[in-house]
Motif scaffolding. Structure first.
Motif, PDB file in Angstrom:
ATOM      1  N   LEU A 143       0.827  -1.193   0.000  1.00 40.56           N
ATOM      2  CA  LEU A 143       0.000   0.000   0.000  1.00 40.56           C
ATOM      3  C   LEU A 143       0.868   1.251   0.000  1.00 40.56           C
ATOM      4  N   THR A 144       0.186   2.397  -0.112  1.00 39.82           N
ATOM      5  CA  THR A 144       0.865   3.689  -0.145  1.00 39.82           C
ATOM      6  C   THR A 144       0.544   4.483   1.115  1.00 39.82           C
ATOM      7  N   PHE A 145       1.596   5.105   1.680  1.00 41.57           N
ATOM      8  CA  PHE A 145       1.432   6.063   2.768  1.00 41.57           C
ATOM      9  C   PHE A 145       1.795   7.438   2.224  1.00 41.57           C
ATOM     10  N   GLU A 146       0.949   8.426   2.461  1.00 38.58           N
ATOM     11  CA  GLU A 146       1.173   9.756   1.882  1.00 38.58           C
ATOM     12  C   GLU A 146       0.832  10.852   2.890  1.00 38.58           C
ATOM     13  N   LEU A 147       1.651  11.911   2.876  1.00 36.96           N
ATOM     14  CA  LEU A 147       1.402  13.108   3.667  1.00 36.96           C
ATOM     15  C   LEU A 147       0.938  14.229   2.750  1.00 36.96           C
ATOM     16  N   SER A 148       0.280  15.213   3.320  1.00 36.49           N
ATOM     17  CA  SER A 148       0.011  16.476   2.622  1.00 36.49           C
ATOM     18  C   SER A 148       0.601  17.584   3.478  1.00 36.49           C
ATOM     19  N   THR A 149       1.630  18.253   2.966  1.00 37.81           N
ATOM     20  CA  THR A 149       2.335  19.275   3.739  1.00 37.81           C
ATOM     21  C   THR A 149       2.198  20.630   3.055  1.00 37.81           C
ATOM     22  N   PHE A 150       1.924  21.625   3.858  1.00 35.80           N
ATOM     23  CA  PHE A 150       1.731  22.978   3.345  1.00 35.80           C
ATOM     24  C   PHE A 150       3.073  23.614   3.005  1.00 35.80           C
ATOM     25  N   LEU A 200      11.135  19.827 -11.318  1.00 31.76           N
ATOM     26  CA  LEU A 200      11.203  18.480 -10.754  1.00 31.76           C
ATOM     27  C   LEU A 200      12.305  18.344  -9.706  1.00 31.76           C
ATOM     28  N   ALA A 201      13.280  19.257  -9.733  1.00 32.97           N
ATOM     29  CA  ALA A 201      14.392  19.172  -8.766  1.00 32.97           C
ATOM     30  C   ALA A 201      13.991  19.643  -7.367  1.00 32.97           C
ATOM     31  N   LEU A 202      12.840  20.289  -7.230  1.00 34.33           N
ATOM     32  CA  LEU A 202      12.403  20.817  -5.929  1.00 34.33           C
ATOM     33  C   LEU A 202      11.713  19.731  -5.115  1.00 34.33           C
ATOM     34  N   GLN A 203      12.501  18.744  -4.700  1.00 35.07           N
ATOM     35  CA  GLN A 203      11.958  17.578  -4.017  1.00 35.07           C
ATOM     36  C   GLN A 203      11.777  17.780  -2.510  1.00 35.07           C
ATOM     37  N   GLY A 204      12.342  18.827  -1.939  1.00 33.47           N
ATOM     38  CA  GLY A 204      12.293  19.000  -0.487  1.00 33.47           C
ATOM     39  C   GLY A 204      10.901  19.283   0.036  1.00 33.47           C
ATOM     40  N   TYR A 205      10.698  19.002   1.304  1.00 34.42           N
ATOM     41  CA  TYR A 205       9.429  19.280   1.975  1.00 34.42           C
ATOM     42  C   TYR A 205       9.692  19.448   3.469  1.00 34.42           C
ATOM     43  N   GLU A 206       8.771  20.129   4.115  1.00 34.19           N
ATOM     44  CA  GLU A 206       8.866  20.367   5.550  1.00 34.19           C
ATOM     45  C   GLU A 206       7.741  19.633   6.269  1.00 34.19           C
ATOM     46  N   LEU A 207       7.986  19.362   7.566  1.00 34.20           N
ATOM     47  CA  LEU A 207       6.980  18.656   8.364  1.00 34.20           C
ATOM     48  C   LEU A 207       6.360  19.548   9.442  1.00 34.20           C
ATOM     49  N   ASP A 208       6.537  20.859   9.300  1.00 41.07           N
ATOM     50  CA  ASP A 208       6.005  21.754  10.321  1.00 41.07           C
ATOM     51  C   ASP A 208       4.527  22.089  10.106  1.00 41.07           C
ATOM     52  N   LYS A 209       3.987  21.737   8.923  1.00 41.60           N
ATOM     53  CA  LYS A 209       2.573  22.014   8.649  1.00 41.60           C
ATOM     54  C   LYS A 209       1.967  20.836   7.889  1.00 41.60           C
ATOM     55  N   VAL A 210       1.648  19.780   8.630  1.00 45.84           N
ATOM     56  CA  VAL A 210       1.056  18.583   8.040  1.00 45.84           C
ATOM     57  C   VAL A 210      -0.459  18.691   8.161  1.00 45.84           C
ATOM     58  N   ALA A 211      -1.145  18.546   7.042  1.00 48.83           N
ATOM     59  CA  ALA A 211      -2.602  18.683   7.035  1.00 48.83           C
ATOM     60  C   ALA A 211      -3.320  17.353   6.942  1.00 48.83           C
ATOM     61  N   LYS A 212      -2.668  16.342   6.370  1.00 43.06           N
ATOM     62  CA  LYS A 212      -3.389  15.088   6.103  1.00 43.06           C
ATOM     63  C   LYS A 212      -2.403  13.947   5.977  1.00 43.06           C
ATOM     64  N   ILE A 213      -2.824  12.746   6.405  1.00 34.69           N
ATOM     65  CA  ILE A 213      -2.112  11.519   6.048  1.00 34.69           C
ATOM     66  C   ILE A 213      -3.126  10.594   5.378  1.00 34.69           C
ATOM     67  N   MET A 214      -2.632   9.836   4.413  1.00 35.80           N
ATOM     68  CA  MET A 214      -3.550   9.034   3.606  1.00 35.80           C
ATOM     69  C   MET A 214      -2.954   7.654   3.355  1.00 35.80           C
ATOM     70  N   PHE A 215      -3.808   6.646   3.363  1.00 34.11           N
ATOM     71  CA  PHE A 215      -3.432   5.271   3.067  1.00 34.11           C
ATOM     72  C   PHE A 215      -4.236   4.833   1.843  1.00 34.11           C
ATOM     73  N   GLY A 216      -3.529   4.332   0.847  1.00 31.25           N
ATOM     74  CA  GLY A 216      -4.207   3.932  -0.378  1.00 31.25           C
ATOM     75  C   GLY A 216      -3.470   2.831  -1.108  1.00 31.25           C
ATOM     76  N   PRO A 217      -3.928   2.500  -2.307  1.00 30.51           N
ATOM     77  CA  PRO A 217      -3.338   1.383  -3.052  1.00 30.51           C
ATOM     78  C   PRO A 217      -2.006   1.768  -3.692  1.00 30.51           C
ATOM     79  N   SER A 218      -1.289   0.762  -4.113  1.00 31.82           N
ATOM     80  CA  SER A 218      -0.065   0.950  -4.885  1.00 31.82           C
ATOM     81  C   SER A 218      -0.234   0.192  -6.201  1.00 31.82           C
ATOM     82  N   VAL A 219       0.801   0.199  -7.016  1.00 37.28           N
ATOM     83  CA  VAL A 219       0.725  -0.508  -8.304  1.00 37.28           C
ATOM     84  C   VAL A 219       0.608  -2.013  -8.094  1.00 37.28           C
TER      85      VAL A 219
END
Length: 420
Positions: A143-150, A200-219
């Motif tokens: 499965l997939t684990f995903e965050l949504s970060t502001f 595409l090179a802007l891969q960084g992210y911060e964890l100071d503003k997490v709005a959502k976590i999601m569990f879903g399918p993978s390939v």
């Protein structure tokens, strides 16, 4: 015979009198050391626990905020996949079925952080490093684990589609699989960058503003099959080095303060010990002067007067004294023991060291070796040893302490101002 006050400070009594200050100092130092170590241990436990923070997300904890469960599927873009939540607050439970209608079938369940008024908020996860949970699914799958970060550069508050979606994959089984994910090693999918018109090179992210976590399918998730998912024991784990830094600084400050106190307390105790020793020897100086006065026993008079006047001679010894006074050497020791409670050598050293203590106090410019030679010591290292045995410190330390005595006495005798 010698006066009674002199007898009260002779031999062992004066040793007890002059060492009691140091004994009290050692007791206080040991007690302070024990207290300091115990306090350090308690602080270490407190700060180490604080440096490894945890936050339990499931089961839901009572507080000012909570997770709201939501579902997402491809039905909004013409798909036919379905997802259904099962009622539960202590774990996330849902079923879904991926149907091959949309180009990319999708169905997932999410947990969105909200306050007690139902408004979406951002959670600060910057102090957390990993997230752990138990993943149960039937059939077994990945499965997939995903965050949504502001991201304040382009994200729009409340519009989760504009949030960064770092994600990763994990395995689950029907028996339940413990999962540990590193929150710093998630990856943003490549398709998201063109959709947001970002490099595409802007891969960084911060964890100071997490709005959502999601569990879903993978390939690897099967299509057209009912899949049951259960996520439990969802917990955040972190490491906050600020607490360890604070612990190190507090312990260092405590030991520095202890060291300063120890140095000052030792100096005060040594000063009191030396002061007591000097006061103890004052009657002895007076007695030496008394021996120069006429004495009823002429043999004793001759002996004591000779030693009192010749003690600065480096060649003075028991044999020479016997020859100079005509008193038998056994008689000399008998007289000194009965009068002073000392042997010849003890009496001679007492005279010399008492005079040295006076010279060190009154003549601050004279070298220690010069003073030692002036009272009859030709071997300076031997003199230093005798002096330290007598006063508990070196001659130089004694001189330093002697200069502090008037200031300490003035401070002790200063009137105390009444409180206003």
């Amino acid at each position: 015979m010698m006066p009674e006050p002199w007898r009260s400070i002779s031999c062992g009594a004066e040793t007890v009198q002059t060492t009691i200050y140091m004994q009290e100092f050692y007791k206080k130092a040991l007690l302070a050391l024990i207290v300091l170590i115990l306090v350090d241990l308690l602080l270490a436990v407190f700060f180490v626990v604080r440096s490894f923070p945890e936050q339990v997300l499931l089961p839901v904890q009572h507080g000012d905020s909570y997770w709201q469960y939501l579902t997402f599927s491809d039905q909004g873009v013409g798909g036919a996949s379905s997802v259904r939540l099962r009622d539960s607050r202590d774990r996330l439970r849902f079923d879904f079925k991926l149907k091959d209608v949309a180009p990319y079938p999708f169905a997932a369940a999410a947990m969105i952080f909200k306050d007690d008024k139902g408004r979406q908020i951002h959670a600060d996860w910057s102090k957390f490093r990993t997230i752990t949970f138990v993943a149960t699914c039937a059939p077994a799958s990945s499965l997939t684990f995903e965050l949504s970060t502001f991201d304040k550069k382009f994200s729009k508050p409340g519009d989760l589609a504009t949030y960064r979606p770092p994600r990763t994959y994990f395995s689950c089984s029907e028996q339940g699989t413990p999962v540990t994910l590193d929150l710093a090693r998630l990856r943003i999918p490549d398709w998201w960058f063109p959709a947001m018109k970002l490099d595409l090179a802007l891969q960084g992210y911060e964890l100071d503003k997490v709005a959502k976590i999601m569990f879903g399918p993978s390939v690897g998730t099967p299509h057209n099959v009912d899949v049951y998912i259960e996520i439990s024991e969802l917990t955040l784990h972190g490491r906050d080095y600020r607490y360890l830094t604070a612990l190190a600084l507090i312990i260092l400050a405590g030991w520095v303060a202890f060291g300063v106190w120890l140095f000052r307390a030792h100096a005060r105790a040594l000063l009191a010990s030396v002061d007591s020793k000097v006061k103890t020897n004052l009657p002895f100086v007076a007695y030496r002067q008394l021996t120069l006065e006429p004495y009823k026993d002429k043999e004793k008079t001759a002996l004591l007067q000779y030693i009192a006047s010749a003690y600065t001679d480096p060649q003075l010894d028991l044999e020479g004294t016997a020859a100079a006074t005509g008193v038998n050497r056994n008689k000399i020791n008998e007289v000194l023991r009965s009068e002073l409670g000392m042997t010849f050598n003890s009496y001679l050293n007492k005279l010399r060291l008492t005079e040295v203590s006076r010279l060190l106090t009154e003549n601050s410019s004279a070298a220690v070796s010069q003073i030692a030679y002036s009272v009859g010591y030709s071997n300076v290292p031997y003199f230093n040893k005798l002096f330290k045995d007598e006063f508990g410190c070196t001659p130089n330390a004694f001189r330093t302490l002697a200069t502090q005595r008037p200031r300490q006495q003035a401070a002790d005798n200063a009137p105390v101002e009444p409180p206003v």
